[in-house]
Write an enzyme that holds these catalytic residues in place. Structure first.
Site, PDB file in Angstrom:
ATOM      1  N   ASN A 183     -13.256 -12.319   0.965  1.00  0.00           N
ATOM      2  CA  ASN A 183     -12.777 -13.699   0.965  1.00  0.00           C
ATOM      3  C   ASN A 183     -11.386 -13.759   0.341  1.00  0.00           C
ATOM      4  O   ASN A 183     -10.831 -12.743  -0.065  1.00  0.00           O
ATOM      5  CB  ASN A 183     -13.733 -14.604   0.167  1.00  0.00           C
ATOM      6  CG  ASN A 183     -15.025 -14.905   0.918  1.00  0.00           C
ATOM      7  OD1 ASN A 183     -15.025 -15.127   2.121  1.00  0.00           O
ATOM      8  ND2 ASN A 183     -16.137 -14.919   0.186  1.00  0.00           N
ATOM      9  N   TYR A 195     -25.425  -8.918   7.561  1.00  0.00           N
ATOM     10  CA  TYR A 195     -24.318  -9.052   8.507  1.00  0.00           C
ATOM     11  C   TYR A 195     -24.644  -8.399   9.854  1.00  0.00           C
ATOM     12  O   TYR A 195     -24.446  -8.992  10.904  1.00  0.00           O
ATOM     13  CB  TYR A 195     -23.040  -8.457   7.911  1.00  0.00           C
ATOM     14  CG  TYR A 195     -22.240  -9.490   7.152  1.00  0.00           C
ATOM     15  CD1 TYR A 195     -20.956  -9.825   7.518  1.00  0.00           C
ATOM     16  CD2 TYR A 195     -22.799 -10.156   6.063  1.00  0.00           C
ATOM     17  CE1 TYR A 195     -20.217 -10.786   6.831  1.00  0.00           C
ATOM     18  CE2 TYR A 195     -22.085 -11.112   5.371  1.00  0.00           C
ATOM     19  CZ  TYR A 195     -20.803 -11.425   5.754  1.00  0.00           C
ATOM     20  OH  TYR A 195     -20.089 -12.382   5.076  1.00  0.00           O
ATOM     21  N   HIS A 208     -18.722 -18.936   8.256  1.00  0.00           N
ATOM     22  CA  HIS A 208     -17.461 -18.414   8.833  1.00  0.00           C
ATOM     23  C   HIS A 208     -17.376 -18.720  10.333  1.00  0.00           C
ATOM     24  O   HIS A 208     -16.890 -17.904  11.120  1.00  0.00           O
ATOM     25  CB  HIS A 208     -17.336 -16.902   8.594  1.00  0.00           C
ATOM     26  CG  HIS A 208     -17.330 -16.520   7.150  1.00  0.00           C
ATOM     27  ND1 HIS A 208     -16.197 -16.550   6.374  1.00  0.00           N
ATOM     28  CD2 HIS A 208     -18.333 -16.109   6.324  1.00  0.00           C
ATOM     29  CE1 HIS A 208     -16.492 -16.166   5.137  1.00  0.00           C
ATOM     30  NE2 HIS A 208     -17.782 -15.904   5.085  1.00  0.00           N
TER      31      HIS A 208
END
Length: 487
Positions: free
Chosen positions: A127, A341, A54
């Site tokens: 997504n 993350y 990303h």
């Protein structure tokens, strides 16, 4: 109107920003020219590491408005009443490309949404597809390496991609989406978004249901042909970001209808017994016929960031960020992302990245975190610890009100490949497509497969055959038209 007086980063007025301090008109430069050195030092450090995935994205601020009552399922305050609004920030992205890659590459698109609620930040990191390529996070680094560059040639490699996919039967569902028209959406405004994972909702009574989040574009789905995507990659590689920024700038605020699928544990158990599909498997969807979409609200983007780096590049999301009334699930990929993350942002932006304005909660917060680089507020005079208050914390179950999750089974490494049904849903998707869409899918796959090694090609074709004989046949015909006869 004259611009503001130029200063150093410390606010000291700069007398001359045009000429370095030197020993005579042609002499060597002097170390005491702090302004010169500060400029060069900062310039050398202007780039933080780009995201491994990303990397290239665009973002905007907006609002989420509740339109339907969800209080039977969740006690989260942002859903406490019809008409209630919550400020949001949404970052769109491509997944596999570098920061300078084209917006129109064939790739999933990230749909990372932050809700600034009165109980803290909720990050729904998904997504534009409801499924993903893998079901176990231990394979995520391997998968992403295949989407990047060959370690010898430094070139993208279809061999790497399809070698991985052809060995991973669970990838077929997402591969089918990726090589359909949906693999090249026409900008960010004309695509749907999904939370993708299974999450949970908890109501005031402490009852849990599981949930899938859907964001249905009000602008209508619009995709690019393969040829148009390639053309735009050369003429306007920032097509999606430009389209979003300019639309918001002219007041054409994009909107999405927010919907959910909900199910109790008992309903999911019955569905799994009937279909054989694990409801927490990220490579599977919950069919709408079994779990219909329920309306929740409207998402609108209505303000562009003032500074891309500060607000989009440094935006740091984590699906671990949930507020009371929301929770997780046994989805293995979600479990991996709960760690990965936040850890990525600690490395990329720093230990105090949550103090940056785009990441900071907009409600009062108190923690014992102190010090480290860029500790902007550093807690002031408040104490940096919490005392032990055994038996009186009021927290039960998993932490902030989510009830405990019963666990069973033997701790070990369990491989479902070969026993899971990883082809039926991909076949169902193929059979749902109109004839023209099937042709586009087969043509796109043939273009990507035309140059791969024979053993990889045959292994991938067998996956298509297992999903639907017409699927494998269509790809073989398209390959033959390209001069690659696959038997």
């Amino acid at each position: 109107m004259h611009p503001a007086r130029h200063t150093t980063a410390s606010g000291i007025p700069v007398a001359d920003d045009q000429n370095s301090l030197s020993a005579g008109p042609r002499g060597p430069l002097l170390l005491q020219d702090f302004h010169l050195i500060e400029k060069l030092q900062h310039f050398n450090r202007e780039r933080i590491p780009e995201r491994v995935v990303h990397a290239k994205g665009s973002g905007a601020y907006g609002t989420f408005t509740v339109t339907h009552d969800l209080r039977a399922y969740t006690r989260a305050r942002l859903f406490s009443g019809i008409g209630k609004q919550t400020p949001v920030f949404l970052r769109f992205s491509t997944v596999g490309g570098e920061k300078g890659s084209a917006d129109t590459e064939r790739d999933p698109r990230g749909f990372a949404l932050r809700f600034y609620t009165e109980e803290g930040n909720w990050d729904l990191v998904g997504n534009n597809t409801p499924v993903f390529f893998i079901k176990d996070p231990i394979k995520f680094p391997d998968f992403i390496h295949t989407q990047k560059r060959d370690p010898q040639s430094n070139l993208k490699s279809a061999n790497m991609m399809f070698d991985f996919w052809s060995h991973a039967p669970e990838s077929l569902h997402q591969v089918t989406i990726l090589f359909s028209s949906r693999g090249t959406p026409d900008g960010y405004r004309h695509m749907d978004g999904f939370g993708s994972h299974t999450y949970s909702l908890v109501n005031e009574a402490g009852e849990r249901v599981y949930v899938k989040w859907h964001f249905k574009t009000r602008q209508g789905i619009r995709n690019l042909s393969a040829a148009e995507a390639v053309r735009l990659a050369g003429t306007d590689p920032d097509h999606a970001g430009r389209d979003l920024f300019e639309a918001i700038g002219r007041g054409a605020f994009p909107q999405w209808d927010v919907k959910v699928q909900v199910a109790t544990s008992a309903q999911l158990a019955e569905w799994e017994a009937r279909t054989g599909w694990n409801p927490f498997d990220l490579t599977k969807v919950w069919p709408h016929g079994d779990f219909p979409l329920l309306p929740v609200g409207v998402l609108e983007l209505n303000r562009n960031p003032d500074n891309y780096h500060a607000e989009v590049e440094q935006a740091a999301f984590s699906p671990a960020n949930v507020v009371p009334g929301l929770g997780y699930s046994p989805d293995k990929m979600l479990q991996g992302r709960l760690f990965a993350y936040h850890d990525a942002q600690l490395y990329r932006v720093g230990a105090n990245h949550q103090q940056l304005p785009v990441n900071a909660p907009r409600c009062p917060f108190h923690n014992g975190q102190r010090d480290g680089a860029m500790a902007f507020t550093n807690g002031g005079a408040a104490r940096n610890y919490a005392t032990v208050d055994a038996g009186r914390s009021g927290a039960f179950g998993m932490g902030h009100g989510e009830p405990g999750l019963a666990l069973d089974g033997e701790a070990g490494r369990h491989d479902p490949r070969g026993t899971d049904d990883d082809t039926t849903q991909a076949g169902n998707l193929f059979r749902l497509m109109a004839a023209g869409e099937r042709q586009i899918l087969c043509d796109n796959l043939a273009a990507a497969l035309a140059g791969v090694d024979e053993d990889i090609l045959q292994r991938q074709l067998r996956q298509f055959d297992r999903a639907d004989p017409g699927y494998g046949h269509g790809v073989r015909v398209a390959l033959a038209e390209r001069g690659r006869h696959a038997g």
